[in-house]
Motif scaffolding. Structure first.
Motif, PDB file in Angstrom:
ATOM      1  N   ASP A 117       0.808  -1.217   0.000  1.00  0.00           N
ATOM      2  CA  ASP A 117       0.000   0.000   0.000  1.00  0.00           C
ATOM      3  C   ASP A 117       0.846   1.274   0.000  1.00  0.00           C
ATOM      4  O   ASP A 117       0.399   2.326  -0.446  1.00  0.00           O
ATOM      5  CB  ASP A 117      -0.926   0.022   1.226  1.00  0.00           C
ATOM      6  N   ASP A 118       2.061   1.181   0.514  1.00  0.00           N
ATOM      7  CA  ASP A 118       2.969   2.324   0.594  1.00  0.00           C
ATOM      8  C   ASP A 118       3.955   2.242  -0.574  1.00  0.00           C
ATOM      9  O   ASP A 118       4.676   1.249  -0.714  1.00  0.00           O
ATOM     10  CB  ASP A 118       3.718   2.273   1.926  1.00  0.00           C
ATOM     11  N   PRO A 119       4.014   3.271  -1.433  1.00  0.00           N
ATOM     12  CA  PRO A 119       4.929   3.230  -2.586  1.00  0.00           C
ATOM     13  C   PRO A 119       6.386   2.999  -2.207  1.00  0.00           C
ATOM     14  O   PRO A 119       7.124   2.343  -2.959  1.00  0.00           O
ATOM     15  CB  PRO A 119       4.742   4.599  -3.236  1.00  0.00           C
ATOM     16  N   LEU A 120       6.823   3.513  -1.072  1.00  0.00           N
ATOM     17  CA  LEU A 120       8.203   3.283  -0.655  1.00  0.00           C
ATOM     18  C   LEU A 120       8.430   1.831  -0.257  1.00  0.00           C
ATOM     19  O   LEU A 120       9.500   1.265  -0.519  1.00  0.00           O
ATOM     20  CB  LEU A 120       8.574   4.222   0.492  1.00  0.00           C
ATOM     21  N   GLU A 121       7.433   1.214   0.350  1.00  0.00           N
ATOM     22  CA  GLU A 121       7.517  -0.212   0.641  1.00  0.00           C
ATOM     23  C   GLU A 121       7.540  -1.020  -0.655  1.00  0.00           C
ATOM     24  O   GLU A 121       8.261  -2.020  -0.775  1.00  0.00           O
ATOM     25  CB  GLU A 121       6.336  -0.648   1.508  1.00  0.00           C
ATOM     26  N   VAL A 122       6.743  -0.597  -1.628  1.00  0.00           N
ATOM     27  CA  VAL A 122       6.753  -1.255  -2.944  1.00  0.00           C
ATOM     28  C   VAL A 122       8.157  -1.223  -3.521  1.00  0.00           C
ATOM     29  O   VAL A 122       8.681  -2.227  -4.013  1.00  0.00           O
ATOM     30  CB  VAL A 122       5.744  -0.578  -3.899  1.00  0.00           C
ATOM     31  N   MET A 123       8.793  -0.062  -3.451  1.00  0.00           N
ATOM     32  CA  MET A 123      10.121   0.090  -4.039  1.00  0.00           C
ATOM     33  C   MET A 123      11.160  -0.771  -3.324  1.00  0.00           C
ATOM     34  O   MET A 123      11.961  -1.447  -3.971  1.00  0.00           O
ATOM     35  CB  MET A 123      10.558   1.553  -4.005  1.00  0.00           C
ATOM     36  N   ARG A 124      11.143  -0.772  -2.009  1.00  0.00           N
ATOM     37  CA  ARG A 124      12.197  -1.512  -1.306  1.00  0.00           C
ATOM     38  C   ARG A 124      11.967  -3.016  -1.359  1.00  0.00           C
ATOM     39  O   ARG A 124      12.907  -3.803  -1.342  1.00  0.00           O
ATOM     40  CB  ARG A 124      12.355  -1.002   0.117  1.00  0.00           C
ATOM     41  N   ARG A 125      10.719  -3.454  -1.484  1.00  0.00           N
ATOM     42  CA  ARG A 125      10.430  -4.877  -1.568  1.00  0.00           C
ATOM     43  C   ARG A 125      10.607  -5.427  -2.979  1.00  0.00           C
ATOM     44  O   ARG A 125      11.140  -6.524  -3.172  1.00  0.00           O
ATOM     45  CB  ARG A 125       9.004  -5.160  -1.086  1.00  0.00           C
ATOM     46  N   LEU A 126      10.141  -4.692  -3.984  1.00  0.00           N
ATOM     47  CA  LEU A 126      10.112  -5.201  -5.353  1.00  0.00           C
ATOM     48  C   LEU A 126      11.139  -4.551  -6.273  1.00  0.00           C
ATOM     49  O   LEU A 126      11.316  -4.997  -7.403  1.00  0.00           O
ATOM     50  CB  LEU A 126       8.710  -4.986  -5.955  1.00  0.00           C
ATOM     51  N   GLY A 127      11.796  -3.510  -5.808  1.00  0.00           N
ATOM     52  CA  GLY A 127      12.707  -2.764  -6.675  1.00  0.00           C
ATOM     53  C   GLY A 127      14.124  -3.285  -6.637  1.00  0.00           C
ATOM     54  O   GLY A 127      14.379  -4.477  -6.464  1.00  0.00           O
ATOM     55  N   GLY A 128      15.051  -2.365  -6.766  1.00  0.00           N
ATOM     56  CA  GLY A 128      16.468  -2.695  -6.756  1.00  0.00           C
ATOM     57  C   GLY A 128      17.254  -1.448  -6.433  1.00  0.00           C
ATOM     58  O   GLY A 128      16.686  -0.360  -6.292  1.00  0.00           O
TER      59      GLY A 128
END
Length: 338
Positions: free
Chosen positions: A215-226
């Motif tokens: 739900d949190d874009p920053l969580e999205v980035m750190r979990r699914l990003g690089g």
């Protein structure tokens, strides 16, 4: 007590706005130049964009810089790329030797070029099994990306390099925008049908693994990003804070921008999309973000190449604005009745 991500949210609250006086200054000069009003189309808009975000008229293009952020990804173990992880280090060596496409483009257009090695020999966590990064590491990498503007530049191009990162980008888009994983997955470096199926499966597995935490874009980035995603997001934000216009490259670079846009819809007002990529659903992403691409050339290389070509166009646009004679200087008659 707040966590590291609170620092990023606080920075977003301090973003400067566009400079209307600079835009007016560009418009006043443009009206006096030896051409019909609006005859240079988007080129005129790009000069106004430069001026409003640099806060001066005329704007400058004296220190343009393309930054490429390089990272490696644990998800490549799932067979999502046509190339091995060894290509990451080999391509950095190629950049250093001046042998890559981006080297030629930067030289042709007179652009500075810098590469950021983001712990390239240490892959992030496999996003199908756990987070790519923890919160502290994600913020530290964003801070590292902010160094892109530390040496001073008046226009920043954002690019990336990293085997497996189109899978990561597709995962980010699926988490931010919803829809089937297959909608966001493209062929990346040229995977075959089986490779494409593995990419789709990897994105589906990543979304399932992190369900309930997206739900949190920053969580999205750190979990699914690089690391390159986090660093590019940091660079884009730092550029806004220092009033530096940004040209975003392609499918993967835009994923970093999409995270910021999800946090604040005005976070990309200082950005233009260099081009629309042939990869994945990039055109749809740009439409969702409100970014009209400067170019559409069927490119999907990454490494800042589309941003560099667009910066060449911007350089030409500004040359017209600053170098073209006015009607009075050239002794050319203006519009009848003026």
């Amino acid at each position: 007590m707040g966590g590291p991500f609170d620092d990023i949210r606080n920075l977003l609250r301090t973003m400067p706005e566009a400079d209307a006086e600079a835009a007016a200054g560009v418009a006043a000069r443009d009206a006096s130049l030896t051409k019909p009003a609006g005859a240079l189309g988007r080129l005129e808009d790009l000069v106004t964009w430069l001026a409003t975000w640099q806060g001066k008229a005329p704007p400058s293009f004296a220190r343009p810089l393309v930054c490429v952020f390089a990272g490696s990804h644990g998800v490549t173990r799932k067979g999502v790329s046509a190339f091995p992880d060894a290509v990451n280090r080999q391509m950095l060596d190629n950049f250093a030797a001046g042998g890559a496409a981006i080297n030629q483009l930067c030289a042709a257009y007179g652009l500075g070029f810098k590469v950021f090695d983001l712990a390239l020999d240490v892959p992030t966590g496999d996003i199908t099994e756990g987070p790519a990064l923890d919160e502290r590491a994600c913020v530290a990498t964003m801070a590292f990306g902010m160094e892109a503007v530390a040496a001073g530049t008046d226009c920043l191009g954002i690019g990336e390099m990293g085997i497996g990162n189109t899978t990561v980008a597709a995962s980010l888009y699926a988490a931010l925008f919803g829809g089937e994983a297959s909608h966001w997955v493209g062929r990346g470096t040229g995977v075959d049908g089986e490779g494409l199926a593995r990419k789709v499966a990897a994105v589906e597995a990543a979304l399932a693994c992190h369900r309930g935490h997206l739900d949190d874009p920053l969580e999205v980035m750190r979990r699914l990003g690089g690391r390159e995603i986090a660093a590019m997001a940091g660079a884009i934000l730092a550029a806004r804070l220092q009033k530096v216009p940004v040209v975003i490259d392609g499918y993967v670079s835009t994923a970093a921008a999409a995270v910021l846009h999800a946090l604040d819809a005005s976070a990309l007002d200082h950005c233009v999309a260099g081009h629309v990529s042939a990869e994945g659903a990039h055109a749809e992403v740009l439409e969702r973000l409100g970014l009209a691409p400067v170019l559409s050339l069927g490119m999907r290389l990454g490494e800042g190449s589309g941003a560099a070509v667009a910066m060449g166009v911007i350089k030409g646009a500004l040359a017209c604005h600053t170098g073209m004679a006015t009607f009075a200087q050239a002794g050319v008659s203006g519009r009848s009745g003026d």
